[in-house]
Scaffold this motif. Sequence first.
Motif, short mmCIF file in Angstrom:
data_model
loop_
_atom_site.label_atom_id
_atom_site.label_comp_id
_atom_site.label_asym_id
_atom_site.label_seq_id
_atom_site.Cartn_x
_atom_site.Cartn_y
_atom_site.Cartn_z
N PHE A 106 -26.33 24.67 41.50
CA PHE A 106 -25.73 23.39 41.14
C PHE A 106 -24.49 23.65 40.29
CE2 PHE A 106 -30.26 22.60 41.60
CZ PHE A 106 -30.31 21.44 42.37
N THR A 107 -23.45 22.88 40.50
CA THR A 107 -22.24 22.95 39.67
C THR A 107 -22.03 21.60 39.01
OG1 THR A 107 -21.23 24.59 41.15
CG2 THR A 107 -19.77 23.43 39.60
N LEU A 108 -22.12 21.58 37.69
CA LEU A 108 -21.98 20.33 36.92
C LEU A 108 -20.65 20.32 36.18
CD1 LEU A 108 -25.53 19.95 35.29
CD2 LEU A 108 -24.60 18.65 37.20
N SER A 109 -20.06 19.13 36.07
CA SER A 109 -18.87 18.99 35.24
C SER A 109 -19.27 19.02 33.77
CB SER A 109 -18.14 17.68 35.56
OG SER A 109 -19.00 16.58 35.28
N THR A 110 -18.35 19.37 32.91
CA THR A 110 -18.63 19.47 31.47
C THR A 110 -17.58 18.71 30.67
OG1 THR A 110 -17.31 21.48 31.13
CG2 THR A 110 -19.62 21.78 31.79
N LEU A 111 -17.92 18.44 29.43
CA LEU A 111 -16.96 17.90 28.47
C LEU A 111 -17.01 18.77 27.22
CD1 LEU A 111 -17.61 14.04 28.83
CD2 LEU A 111 -15.60 15.31 29.62
N ASN A 112 -15.89 18.84 26.53
CA ASN A 112 -15.76 19.73 25.38
C ASN A 112 -16.76 19.40 24.28
OD1 ASN A 112 -14.92 21.35 23.26
ND2 ASN A 112 -12.73 21.03 23.67
N ALA A 113 -17.51 20.40 23.83
CA ALA A 113 -18.50 20.19 22.79
C ALA A 113 -17.87 19.78 21.47
CB ALA A 113 -19.32 21.47 22.59
N ALA A 114 -16.60 20.14 21.25
CA ALA A 114 -15.94 19.77 20.00
C ALA A 114 -15.77 18.27 19.86
CB ALA A 114 -14.58 20.46 19.91
N GLU A 115 -15.82 17.55 21.00
CA GLU A 115 -15.66 16.09 20.97
C GLU A 115 -17.00 15.36 20.86
OE1 GLU A 115 -13.50 15.02 24.44
OE2 GLU A 115 -11.82 16.35 24.01
N TYR A 116 -18.08 16.12 20.83
CA TYR A 116 -19.40 15.48 20.80
C TYR A 116 -19.68 14.94 19.40
CZ TYR A 116 -24.18 14.58 22.35
OH TYR A 116 -25.34 13.97 22.73
N PRO A 117 -19.99 13.64 19.29
CA PRO A 117 -20.21 13.06 17.95
C PRO A 117 -21.57 13.44 17.39
CG PRO A 117 -20.61 11.40 19.62
CD PRO A 117 -20.16 12.64 20.35
N ASN A 118 -21.67 13.49 16.09
CA ASN A 118 -22.98 13.66 15.45
C ASN A 118 -23.05 12.78 14.22
OD1 ASN A 118 -21.19 15.06 13.88
ND2 ASN A 118 -22.44 16.90 13.68
N LEU A 119 -24.26 12.45 13.82
CA LEU A 119 -24.43 11.63 12.63
C LEU A 119 -23.95 12.43 11.42
CD1 LEU A 119 -27.97 10.02 13.19
CD2 LEU A 119 -25.74 9.12 13.79
N GLU A 120 -23.32 11.73 10.50
CA GLU A 120 -22.79 12.43 9.34
C GLU A 120 -23.91 13.08 8.53
OE1 GLU A 120 -22.92 7.97 8.12
OE2 GLU A 120 -22.60 9.15 9.93
N THR A 121 -23.56 14.15 7.87
CA THR A 121 -24.55 14.84 7.03
C THR A 121 -24.92 13.96 5.84
OG1 THR A 121 -22.76 15.94 5.81
CG2 THR A 121 -23.72 17.13 7.68
N TRP A 122 -26.17 14.02 5.45
CA TRP A 122 -26.64 13.17 4.35
C TRP A 122 -27.83 13.84 3.69
CZ3 TRP A 122 -31.68 11.34 5.07
CH2 TRP A 122 -32.18 11.45 6.38
N GLN A 123 -28.09 13.43 2.47
CA GLN A 123 -29.20 13.96 1.69
C GLN A 123 -30.31 12.93 1.59
OE1 GLN A 123 -29.58 17.09 0.36
NE2 GLN A 123 -27.70 17.63 1.45
#
Length: 367
Positions: A106-123
């Motif tokens: 299988f060949t899948l398209s990809t998107l740049n991991a640097a653009e992947y959002p994540n929840l902000e760090t918190w304590q």
Amino acid sequence: MQFVINRDALLKPLQMVSGAIERRHNLPILSNVLLDVSADTLSLTGTDLEVELVASTVQLQVHSAGRITVPAKKLLDICRSLPENSDIAVQVQGENCILSSGKTKFTLSTLNAAEYPNLETWQGEVELSLTRQQLRKLLDDTAFSMANQDVRYYLNGLLFEVDNGNLSAVATDGHRLAMSTLALPSYAGQQKQIIIPRKGVLEIMRLLANDEQLVTLSLGQNHIRLSDSSFSFSSKLIDGRFPDYRRVLPRNSTKQVTAHRTVLKDACTRASILSNEKYRGVRFTLSSSELQIVANNPEHEQAEEVIEVEYEGDNLEIGFNVGYLLDVLNSLNTDLVILNLNDSNSSALIEGVGNVGAAYVVMPMRL
């Protein structure tokens, strides 16, 4: 990035994170899963900007580390379609991710991991350790009473309150209320109240096995995190003030009815067949040692049930939404239930005999 992994070792964490991924989203990257390969671990991350789920596995052979995002649903469908215990070779070439298993490719398209959002760090301000079974019971006892798309947005979730050495879960939609309390003898920290959104609650319930394995619950100002050895789940919180649930708990009830739970549940189930489809009302008529349940509908049809109960007070007639009663009776797993009543205009407090910590309030209906 290049690694080889057993299909079953990839499928389990992939199924886990897929629940947090929104298939239809304005941001295409949110339909993707983030694959993060280090020296000996594969971490998978899914998010919809409100909740985030990270699952990991060490059951793989890493040839080169890296990070990439691929379409989550397509990757999940590919894994499901491959034979059990087959090996999958994963390799990134340019803007494509190539998956090979035997003679299948299988060949899948990809998107740049640097653009992947994540929840902000918190304590976390409060950190609790409890078993998955304990947390599961709190949610099973209460989650069905959450509102769904109510304009009072703070009702579209579940309250967690840490106070006086107890963790309480409370949910209400304005017509009924469910609460369950767990004692935390070793906790001596601060008091804390948070409201977990509906999706976060349902995701936590999906993730929790009913066993004695410990999990860590971190409560922050705007987030909650649940983590164990295999995953970490985070969710934003609802910014609002939950109603003072203690004020709606009926006090000093003058009438008490004790019934066999399955007998009452079956009677309500049969009566509900001919209840009004929109309002679901049933009439309870109490007399000495007897409860009559009557349902009517606009077609002038009627269902009537009479069951034996323990009751010695004055005659009483009160109406309820039968759906709310059945939700409570299905949630309880005790042989006997107690209905605490005052009059036909006051809410009922329902408890299971021996079910410590759980209580339910159902408002009456005018029929």
